[in-house]
Design a protein around this motif. Structure first.
Motif, PDB file in Angstrom:
ATOM      1  N   ILE A  67      31.509  41.555  33.681  1.00  0.00           N
ATOM      2  CA  ILE A  67      32.562  41.922  32.731  1.00  0.00           C
ATOM      3  C   ILE A  67      33.650  42.774  33.378  1.00  0.00           C
ATOM      4  N   HIS A  68      33.366  43.306  34.565  1.00  0.00           N
ATOM      5  CA  HIS A  68      34.368  44.062  35.337  1.00  0.00           C
ATOM      6  C   HIS A  68      34.025  43.875  36.800  1.00  0.00           C
ATOM      7  N   PHE A  69      35.049  43.621  37.624  1.00  0.00           N
ATOM      8  CA  PHE A  69      34.823  43.437  39.062  1.00  0.00           C
ATOM      9  C   PHE A  69      36.084  43.873  39.790  1.00  0.00           C
ATOM     10  N   ASP A  70      35.969  44.911  40.611  1.00  0.00           N
ATOM     11  CA  ASP A  70      37.121  45.442  41.338  1.00  0.00           C
ATOM     12  C   ASP A  70      36.728  45.693  42.791  1.00  0.00           C
ATOM     13  N   SER A  71      37.051  44.745  43.662  1.00  0.00           N
ATOM     14  CA  SER A  71      36.709  44.864  45.085  1.00  0.00           C
ATOM     15  C   SER A  71      37.392  46.052  45.745  1.00  0.00           C
ATOM     16  N   SER A  72      38.607  46.362  45.321  1.00  0.00           N
ATOM     17  CA  SER A  72      39.346  47.455  45.957  1.00  0.00           C
ATOM     18  C   SER A  72      38.725  48.818  45.672  1.00  0.00           C
ATOM     19  N   GLN A  73      38.030  48.934  44.547  1.00  0.00           N
ATOM     20  CA  GLN A  73      37.374  50.188  44.176  1.00  0.00           C
ATOM     21  C   GLN A  73      35.860  50.149  44.400  1.00  0.00           C
ATOM     22  N   TYR A  74      35.361  49.011  44.887  1.00  0.00           N
ATOM     23  CA  TYR A  74      33.917  48.826  45.111  1.00  0.00           C
ATOM     24  C   TYR A  74      33.116  49.094  43.834  1.00  0.00           C
ATOM     25  N   GLU A  75      33.480  48.402  42.761  1.00  0.00           N
ATOM     26  CA  GLU A  75      32.746  48.601  41.510  1.00  0.00           C
ATOM     27  C   GLU A  75      32.702  47.310  40.706  1.00  0.00           C
TER      28      GLU A  75
END
Length: 160
Positions: A67-75
């Motif tokens: 439901i959330h995926f942010d490679s730049s923030q590693y989360e």
């Protein structure tokens, strides 16, 4: 439930195993017989896991949606969609990786599990049971990240 592990690798390397290989969790986790990703890695993708059973959770097939995926923030965050045990109303897990320095990072998991209303009087037992199981998950994750291969316990459990 909040769990953390310190690993002696860069946040990039940890992200590669935990985030970029999200669908391949069964490679390093004893409690899963298999896992694969349906769809492109990111929000809306579904991870399908065949479980061997963990704690109070019986063996079966579980699907989880990112439901959330942010490679730049590693989360990333995923939620259970199908195959959850009968007493679970909903389950969600938010993961993050924070760099300590160039060769160390902290991985954090914040799992939220809501039990069915009639289970609330004994719902306090679930975190106690799952804490031990999550300890194994984090041990196996840390090993996979630091050594680039499955923990010996995982290898032994998956020998046919």
């Amino acid at each position: 439930m909040v769990n953390e592990i310190n690993v002696s690798v860069s946040a990039d390397k940890a992200w590669h195993v935990l985030g970029e290989q999200f669908g391949d969790i069964a490679r390093w986790l004893t409690s899963l017989l298999s896992s694969h990703l349906q769809g492109e890695l990111g929000p809306g993708a579904i991870r399908v896991c065949e479980t061997a059973g963990i704690g109070p959770f019986p063996p079966g097939k579980v699907t989880e949606e990112i439901i959330h995926f942010d490679s730049s923030q590693y989360e990333f965050t995923y939620a259970g969609r199908e195959g959850m045990p009968w007493f679970i109303d909903s389950a969600q897990n938010a993961w993050s990786i924070k760099a300590v320095d160039k060769s160390n990072c902290v991985i954090t998991s914040v799992a939220t599990i809501k039990v069915k209303w009639f289970m609330m009087p004994i719902g306090w037992v679930l975190p106690i049971v799952l804490k031990r199981e999550f300890g194994h998950v984090f041990e196996e994750l840390g090993y996979a990240i630091e050594f680039g291969k499955a923990h010996p316990r995982v290898t032994k459990a998956k020998v046919v």
